[in-house]
Design a protein around this motif. Structure first.
Motif, PDB file in Angstrom:
ATOM      1  N   ARG A   1      67.764 -59.211  79.161  1.00 61.42           N
ATOM      2  CA  ARG A   1      66.307 -59.128  79.035  1.00 61.42           C
ATOM      3  C   ARG A   1      65.911 -57.883  78.244  1.00 61.42           C
ATOM      4  O   ARG A   1      66.588 -56.860  78.304  1.00 61.42           O
ATOM      5  CB  ARG A   1      65.665 -59.107  80.431  1.00 61.42           C
ATOM      6  CG  ARG A   1      65.869 -60.406  81.200  1.00 61.42           C
ATOM      7  CD  ARG A   1      65.199 -60.372  82.561  1.00 61.42           C
ATOM      8  NE  ARG A   1      65.447 -61.616  83.278  1.00 61.42           N
ATOM      9  CZ  ARG A   1      65.023 -61.865  84.514  1.00 61.42           C
ATOM     10  NH1 ARG A   1      64.330 -60.938  85.173  1.00 61.42           N
ATOM     11  NH2 ARG A   1      65.294 -63.028  85.095  1.00 61.42           N
ATOM     12  N   PRO A   2      64.805 -57.959  77.511  1.00 62.53           N
ATOM     13  CA  PRO A   2      64.390 -56.826  76.673  1.00 62.53           C
ATOM     14  C   PRO A   2      64.233 -55.521  77.444  1.00 62.53           C
ATOM     15  O   PRO A   2      64.539 -54.442  76.929  1.00 62.53           O
ATOM     16  CB  PRO A   2      63.047 -57.295  76.090  1.00 62.53           C
ATOM     17  CG  PRO A   2      63.134 -58.792  76.102  1.00 62.53           C
ATOM     18  CD  PRO A   2      63.921 -59.140  77.328  1.00 62.53           C
ATOM     19  N   ASP A   3      63.767 -55.603  78.702  1.00 63.08           N
ATOM     20  CA  ASP A   3      63.560 -54.388  79.487  1.00 63.08           C
ATOM     21  C   ASP A   3      64.752 -54.053  80.376  1.00 63.08           C
ATOM     22  O   ASP A   3      64.720 -53.088  81.137  1.00 63.08           O
ATOM     23  CB  ASP A   3      62.296 -54.516  80.346  1.00 63.08           C
ATOM     24  CG  ASP A   3      62.380 -55.674  81.344  1.00 63.08           C
ATOM     25  OD1 ASP A   3      63.360 -56.453  81.282  1.00 63.08           O
ATOM     26  OD2 ASP A   3      61.478 -55.781  82.191  1.00 63.08           O
ATOM     27  N   CYS A   4      65.834 -54.869  80.267  1.00 61.86           N
ATOM     28  CA  CYS A   4      67.048 -54.648  81.070  1.00 61.86           C
ATOM     29  C   CYS A   4      66.705 -54.435  82.551  1.00 61.86           C
ATOM     30  O   CYS A   4      67.200 -53.516  83.208  1.00 61.86           O
ATOM     31  CB  CYS A   4      67.846 -53.457  80.555  1.00 61.86           C
ATOM     32  SG  CYS A   4      68.486 -53.676  78.885  1.00 61.86           S
TER      33      CYS A   4
END
Length: 312
Positions: A92-95
């Motif tokens: 995910r982009p925000d990890c």
């Protein structure tokens, strides 16, 4: 990843008779040895169990994983040893880091090969220590006595900590991420090391050869770059730029530990590049990877290759 494969993971973790004393990978799906679990890993971080997903699964898989985590948390061994079970959404982009059970301790202290490392758990890709490089750090510790060492792409200075513990005369760490180098200082302090033996250069490598040469020549150069770093490093294009500089960086009988962790490149990539760019460097051996990182294709896993300089 398929929910029907999760019993394989359940079996592996439920069969644990005890948790390791030191930080370890407990399950390595990325080695392609567990069908249906190719994008999941499980790491033991001294009380916190970190499950990482490297590909977004469907909701059914995540729901099933939550159910399993609740089951694991009730096992007697887990109740006495585990503080939290964490799910790290690496794709995910925000990890996003999700707490499945227990309480998250964002700052985590772990031990590897008798050395202390400080981890930073949160919404970021990496926590500060690459566990597959355990044998590499061990080799450096065993071969650092009285040596001057250059650690390129130092990150949080794991190699540097191992080198100073092994009696290195001096270590120069270079990484453009100054925050990572700051964590490296903390790692050295956590081990009671004298920082007057350690240099931290927060620079972009290809603009800093003069600064790097200033502290040389080096008995050992460690090269452990990322496969790709936007705007600064592309492995297949830029690795050769480092290798051709080795003659001006190394002592007469200097060594190089050159690493690559791109599954699309095999060990021969490094051997050929070294032969072309630094022909007085001779390949010695490939260091083993820890057994818990078993891979169905050994050439897809971490490659840590040792070279030595021979008189021309």
């Amino acid at each position: 990843m398929t929910p029907t494969a999760l019993p394989l993971l359940d079996q592996q973790l439920c069969e644990l008779e005890q948790f390791p004393d030191e930080v370890r990978r407990l399950f390595h799906g990325r080695g392609q040895c567990w069908p249906g679990l190719e994008h999941i890993t499980v790491d033991w971080l001294a009380g916190q169990l970190l499950i990482s997903l490297f590909k977004e699964p469907d909701l059914e898989f995540i729901d099933a994983l939550r159910v399993l985590s609740a089951k694991w948390a009730q096992l007697p061994l887990w109740q006495s040893k585990v503080k939290s079970i964490l799910l790290h959404h690496r794709s995910r982009p925000d990890c996003e880091l999700e707490v499945l059970w227990g309480t998250l301790s964002k700052e985590q202290q772990v031990v590897e090969n008798g050395l202390t490392f400080l981890l930073d758990l949160g919404n970021k890709q990496n926590n500060g220590l690459f566990l597959d490089m355990r044998f590499g750090r061990s080799w450096v510790k065993s071969n650092a006595q009285d040596k001057r060492i250059l650690n390129l792409f130092a990150y949080t200075c794991g190699f540097s900590v191992a080198a100073i513990a092994g009696g290195a005369k001096q270590v120069v760490n270079l990484d453009m991420a100054k925050a990572a180098l700051g964590k490296g200082r903390d790692n050295h302090r956590a081990n009671g090391h004298e920082l007057n033996k350690v240099k931290f250069l927060g620079h972009e490598l290809f603009k800093s050869w003069g600064k790097v040469r200033k502290f040389g020549p080096y008995d050992l150069v460690i090269i452990d770059p990322p496969s790709f770093q936007k705007g600064s490093f592309a492995l297949t294009k830029d690795y050769k730029k480092i290798l051709r500089r080795l003659p001006e960086l190394l002592t007469e009988h200097g060594q190089v530990l050159a690493c690559v962790n791109d599954p699309s490149l095999d060990a021969q990539f490094l051997i050929q590049e070294m032969a072309e760019q630094a022909p007085d460097m001779v390949f010695v051996e490939r260091l083993d990877n820890p057994p818990e990182f078993r891979d169905i294709n050994p050439q897809a896993s971490l490659k840590s290759l040792l070279f030595k300089r021979v008189a021309s």
